[in-house]
Design a protein around this motif. Structure first.
Motif, PDB file in Angstrom:
ATOM      1  N   GLU A 213       0.824  -1.213   0.000  1.00  0.00           N
ATOM      2  CA  GLU A 213       0.000   0.000   0.000  1.00  0.00           C
ATOM      3  C   GLU A 213       0.858   1.264   0.000  1.00  0.00           C
ATOM      4  OE1 GLU A 213      -3.263  -0.257  -0.611  1.00  0.00           O
ATOM      5  OE2 GLU A 213      -2.703  -2.376  -0.723  1.00  0.00           O
ATOM      6  N   GLU A 214       1.950   1.262   0.746  1.00  0.00           N
ATOM      7  CA  GLU A 214       2.840   2.425   0.745  1.00  0.00           C
ATOM      8  C   GLU A 214       3.509   2.594  -0.617  1.00  0.00           C
ATOM      9  OE1 GLU A 214       3.331   4.791   3.095  1.00  0.00           O
ATOM     10  OE2 GLU A 214       1.634   3.825   4.085  1.00  0.00           O
ATOM     11  N   ALA A 215       3.904   1.481  -1.234  1.00  0.00           N
ATOM     12  CA  ALA A 215       4.548   1.558  -2.549  1.00  0.00           C
ATOM     13  C   ALA A 215       3.606   2.142  -3.593  1.00  0.00           C
ATOM     14  CB  ALA A 215       5.014   0.178  -2.977  1.00  0.00           C
ATOM     15  N   PHE A 216       2.328   1.765  -3.525  1.00  0.00           N
ATOM     16  CA  PHE A 216       1.384   2.234  -4.531  1.00  0.00           C
ATOM     17  C   PHE A 216       1.055   3.724  -4.399  1.00  0.00           C
ATOM     18  CE2 PHE A 216      -0.376  -2.259  -5.371  1.00  0.00           C
ATOM     19  CZ  PHE A 216       0.426  -2.378  -6.494  1.00  0.00           C
ATOM     20  N   LYS A 217       1.567   4.372  -3.400  1.00  0.00           N
ATOM     21  CA  LYS A 217       1.469   5.836  -3.329  1.00  0.00           C
ATOM     22  C   LYS A 217       2.460   6.495  -4.285  1.00  0.00           C
ATOM     23  CE  LYS A 217       0.049   5.867   1.538  1.00  0.00           C
ATOM     24  NZ  LYS A 217       0.435   6.284   2.927  1.00  0.00           N
ATOM     25  N   HIS A 218       3.417   5.711  -4.790  1.00  0.00           N
ATOM     26  CA  HIS A 218       4.501   6.277  -5.590  1.00  0.00           C
ATOM     27  C   HIS A 218       4.707   5.569  -6.932  1.00  0.00           C
ATOM     28  CE1 HIS A 218       5.638   8.340  -1.876  1.00  0.00           C
ATOM     29  NE2 HIS A 218       5.546   7.172  -1.269  1.00  0.00           N
ATOM     30  N   THR A 219       4.147   4.388  -7.105  1.00  0.00           N
ATOM     31  CA  THR A 219       4.392   3.598  -8.310  1.00  0.00           C
ATOM     32  C   THR A 219       3.161   2.774  -8.639  1.00  0.00           C
ATOM     33  OG1 THR A 219       5.896   1.996  -9.351  1.00  0.00           O
ATOM     34  CG2 THR A 219       5.350   1.629  -7.032  1.00  0.00           C
ATOM     35  N   ASP A 220       3.145   2.179  -9.829  1.00  0.00           N
ATOM     36  CA  ASP A 220       2.016   1.336 -10.239  1.00  0.00           C
ATOM     37  C   ASP A 220       2.347  -0.151 -10.193  1.00  0.00           C
ATOM     38  OD1 ASP A 220       0.418   3.550 -10.708  1.00  0.00           O
ATOM     39  OD2 ASP A 220       0.980   3.684 -12.826  1.00  0.00           O
ATOM     40  N   ILE A 221       3.598  -0.493  -9.861  1.00  0.00           N
ATOM     41  CA  ILE A 221       4.017  -1.899  -9.865  1.00  0.00           C
ATOM     42  C   ILE A 221       4.813  -2.191  -8.606  1.00  0.00           C
ATOM     43  CG2 ILE A 221       5.368  -3.677 -11.058  1.00  0.00           C
ATOM     44  CD1 ILE A 221       4.961  -2.084 -13.655  1.00  0.00           C
ATOM     45  N   VAL A 222       4.492  -3.300  -7.961  1.00  0.00           N
ATOM     46  CA  VAL A 222       5.285  -3.808  -6.842  1.00  0.00           C
ATOM     47  C   VAL A 222       5.749  -5.208  -7.212  1.00  0.00           C
ATOM     48  CG1 VAL A 222       5.342  -4.397  -4.397  1.00  0.00           C
ATOM     49  CG2 VAL A 222       3.968  -2.470  -5.179  1.00  0.00           C
ATOM     50  N   THR A 223       7.009  -5.475  -6.943  1.00  0.00           N
ATOM     51  CA  THR A 223       7.576  -6.767  -7.296  1.00  0.00           C
ATOM     52  C   THR A 223       8.384  -7.319  -6.123  1.00  0.00           C
ATOM     53  OG1 THR A 223       8.895  -7.951  -8.964  1.00  0.00           O
ATOM     54  CG2 THR A 223       9.657  -5.763  -8.315  1.00  0.00           C
ATOM     55  N   LEU A 224       8.676  -8.618  -6.163  1.00  0.00           N
ATOM     56  CA  LEU A 224       9.474  -9.258  -5.114  1.00  0.00           C
ATOM     57  C   LEU A 224      10.023 -10.573  -5.636  1.00  0.00           C
ATOM     58  CD1 LEU A 224       7.596 -11.807  -3.877  1.00  0.00           C
ATOM     59  CD2 LEU A 224       6.331  -9.891  -2.910  1.00  0.00           C
ATOM     60  N   TRP A 225      11.022 -11.080  -4.907  1.00  0.00           N
ATOM     61  CA  TRP A 225      11.564 -12.417  -5.162  1.00  0.00           C
ATOM     62  C   TRP A 225      11.264 -13.287  -3.966  1.00  0.00           C
ATOM     63  CZ3 TRP A 225      17.340 -11.144  -6.771  1.00  0.00           C
ATOM     64  CH2 TRP A 225      17.337 -10.439  -7.980  1.00  0.00           C
ATOM     65  N   VAL A 226      10.943 -14.551  -4.210  1.00  0.00           N
ATOM     66  CA  VAL A 226      10.706 -15.491  -3.115  1.00  0.00           C
ATOM     67  C   VAL A 226      11.177 -16.874  -3.543  1.00  0.00           C
ATOM     68  CG1 VAL A 226       8.314 -15.905  -3.887  1.00  0.00           C
ATOM     69  CG2 VAL A 226       8.990 -16.463  -1.534  1.00  0.00           C
ATOM     70  N   ARG A 227      11.885 -17.563  -2.643  1.00  0.00           N
ATOM     71  CA  ARG A 227      12.375 -18.895  -2.982  1.00  0.00           C
ATOM     72  C   ARG A 227      11.194 -19.812  -3.302  1.00  0.00           C
ATOM     73  NH1 ARG A 227      15.369 -20.441   1.507  1.00  0.00           N
ATOM     74  NH2 ARG A 227      14.056 -22.220   2.007  1.00  0.00           N
ATOM     75  N   GLU A 228      11.342 -20.576  -4.350  1.00  0.00           N
ATOM     76  CA  GLU A 228      10.239 -21.376  -4.864  1.00  0.00           C
ATOM     77  C   GLU A 228       9.670 -22.348  -3.829  1.00  0.00           C
ATOM     78  OE1 GLU A 228       9.642 -23.416  -9.159  1.00  0.00           O
ATOM     79  OE2 GLU A 228      11.264 -24.271  -7.953  1.00  0.00           O
ATOM     80  N   ASP A 229      10.540 -22.894  -2.966  1.00  0.00           N
ATOM     81  CA  ASP A 229      10.074 -23.878  -1.988  1.00  0.00           C
ATOM     82  C   ASP A 229       9.705 -23.254  -0.639  1.00  0.00           C
ATOM     83  OD1 ASP A 229      12.606 -23.252  -1.151  1.00  0.00           O
ATOM     84  OD2 ASP A 229      13.339 -25.307  -1.025  1.00  0.00           O
ATOM     85  N   ASN A 230       9.664 -21.929  -0.555  1.00  0.00           N
ATOM     86  CA  ASN A 230       9.201 -21.250   0.655  1.00  0.00           C
ATOM     87  C   ASN A 230       7.680 -21.111   0.565  1.00  0.00           C
ATOM     88  OD1 ASN A 230       8.738 -19.679   2.889  1.00  0.00           O
ATOM     89  ND2 ASN A 230      10.193 -18.068   2.352  1.00  0.00           N
ATOM     90  N   TYR A 231       6.998 -22.230   0.745  1.00  0.00           N
ATOM     91  CA  TYR A 231       5.567 -22.279   0.460  1.00  0.00           C
ATOM     92  C   TYR A 231       4.732 -21.318   1.303  1.00  0.00           C
ATOM     93  CZ  TYR A 231       7.160 -26.460  -1.960  1.00  0.00           C
ATOM     94  OH  TYR A 231       7.842 -27.321  -2.768  1.00  0.00           O
ATOM     95  N   PRO A 232       4.998 -21.170   2.619  1.00  0.00           N
ATOM     96  CA  PRO A 232       4.189 -20.198   3.385  1.00  0.00           C
ATOM     97  C   PRO A 232       4.264 -18.791   2.812  1.00  0.00           C
ATOM     98  CG  PRO A 232       5.398 -21.647   4.866  1.00  0.00           C
ATOM     99  CD  PRO A 232       5.927 -21.916   3.488  1.00  0.00           C
ATOM    100  N   ALA A 233       5.479 -18.363   2.407  1.00  0.00           N
ATOM    101  CA  ALA A 233       5.631 -17.028   1.844  1.00  0.00           C
ATOM    102  C   ALA A 233       4.944 -16.925   0.485  1.00  0.00           C
ATOM    103  CB  ALA A 233       7.107 -16.666   1.724  1.00  0.00           C
ATOM    104  N   VAL A 234       5.124 -17.948  -0.355  1.00  0.00           N
ATOM    105  CA  VAL A 234       4.500 -17.933  -1.681  1.00  0.00           C
ATOM    106  C   VAL A 234       2.979 -17.818  -1.551  1.00  0.00           C
ATOM    107  CG1 VAL A 234       4.068 -19.264  -3.776  1.00  0.00           C
ATOM    108  CG2 VAL A 234       6.366 -19.204  -2.794  1.00  0.00           C
ATOM    109  N   TYR A 235       2.395 -18.631  -0.674  1.00  0.00           N
ATOM    110  CA  TYR A 235       0.943 -18.598  -0.505  1.00  0.00           C
ATOM    111  C   TYR A 235       0.473 -17.265   0.085  1.00  0.00           C
ATOM    112  CZ  TYR A 235       1.175 -23.621  -1.382  1.00  0.00           C
ATOM    113  OH  TYR A 235       1.400 -24.858  -1.951  1.00  0.00           O
ATOM    114  N   ALA A 236       1.298 -16.686   0.971  1.00  0.00           N
ATOM    115  CA  ALA A 236       0.943 -15.383   1.535  1.00  0.00           C
ATOM    116  C   ALA A 236       0.893 -14.321   0.443  1.00  0.00           C
ATOM    117  CB  ALA A 236       1.943 -14.992   2.619  1.00  0.00           C
ATOM    118  N   TYR A 237       1.887 -14.320  -0.437  1.00  0.00           N
ATOM    119  CA  TYR A 237       1.918 -13.319  -1.504  1.00  0.00           C
ATOM    120  C   TYR A 237       0.777 -13.537  -2.498  1.00  0.00           C
ATOM    121  CZ  TYR A 237       6.541 -12.181   0.326  1.00  0.00           C
ATOM    122  OH  TYR A 237       7.577 -11.803   1.140  1.00  0.00           O
TER     123      TYR A 237
END
Length: 259
Positions: A213-237
């Motif tokens: 939400e803070e990023a979208f005050k300044h840009t139209d795109i938010v991106t991130l990297w997450v390890r493929e087998d970090n399933y809790p993080a992947v599902y959260a995103y």
């Protein structure tokens, strides 16, 4: 094909390419605009066309972070050869599109590899906003940090993050996250961490949501990297609204750092 260290014109080419693909190239934009003195840039040129490029970021000190971007295997091969000739086996993390990873593995002395997902969320896309069930979210400024308790892991992330935010419960920072690139074209979230005793309670989604939400005050795109087998993080995103747009390989040389 010609491989050369980038001149001013080449840097402009790289920046123009990155601006067309900010979801995957925002770190390149950041390095061009803010880390030029600590980064080396190389281009692969064929018939006066940009076939690929390589960014070697040296600001971490004891290892290099290397981004290789190319549309064909031959360009990747020549860029990796150039890297090997100039930098040898100096400890490094090399980032490359997953289906070109074997080119790197065949030429360099690899310590370990990991696959990670590049995920992105556009401002106009549907998304969910999560709030912590306890505690409060705050932007972590120096004057406030003096009054808060936090672990060594949180402290180490505070040193690396741009504009860190935290969730505070009973005077302790239990979750943290921030940005590693903040460009008009895109913001990149990184360093999201929840203390072990507080996991599984929605703090990861909550800290990620405020960063979005803070990023979208300044840009139209938010991106991130997450390890493929970090399933809790992947599902959260995914739960917030992020979509996978690319699969990369993280290749360690002389070290074993994880995404």
């Amino acid at each position: 094909m010609i491989i050369r260290k980038a001149c001013s014109r080449d840097i402009t080419w790289i920046e123009e390419y990155a601006k067309r693909n900010p979801e995957t190239q925002v770190l390149v934009l950041h390095d061009i605009r803010h880390e030029r003195g600590r980064s080396d840039f190389y281009v692969a040129i064929s018939d006066d066309n940009l076939e690929g490029f390589m960014v070697v970021y040296k600001g971490f000190g004891y290892f290099y972070s290397v981004l290789i971007e190319a549309g064909n295997k031959n360009a990747v091969l020549e860029l990796v050869k150039t890297y090997k000739h100039i930098y040898g086996d100096y400890p490094a993390i090399i980032h490359v599109l997953d289906h070109f990873a074997d080119v790197v593995k065949d030429l360099l002395n690899i310590s370990s590899t990991y696959n990670y997902l590049v995920m992105a969320l556009r401002k106009e896309a549907p998304r969910r906003v999560f709030k912590p069930l306890e505690g409060y979210i705050t932007k972590l400024k120096d004057n406030e940090l003096r009054e808060l308790e936090y672990s060594h892991e949180v402290g180490s992330r505070l040193k690396r993050l741009l504009e860190p935010y935290g969730i505070v419960v009973d005077g302790k920072i239990v979750a943290i996250g921030g940005y590693c690139a903040m460009e008009p074209e895109a913001y990149m979230i990184c360093g999201v961490y929840v203390e072990p005793d507080y996991r599984g309670r929605g703090f990861g989604k909550a800290i990620s949501s405020i960063l979005v939400e803070e990023a979208f005050k300044h840009t139209d795109i938010v991106t991130l990297w997450v390890r493929e087998d970090n399933y809790p993080a992947v599902y959260a995103y995914i739960g917030i609204g992020f979509k996978t747009i690319r699969r990369n390989t993280w290749i360690n040389i002389g070290i074993d750092k994880k995404p």
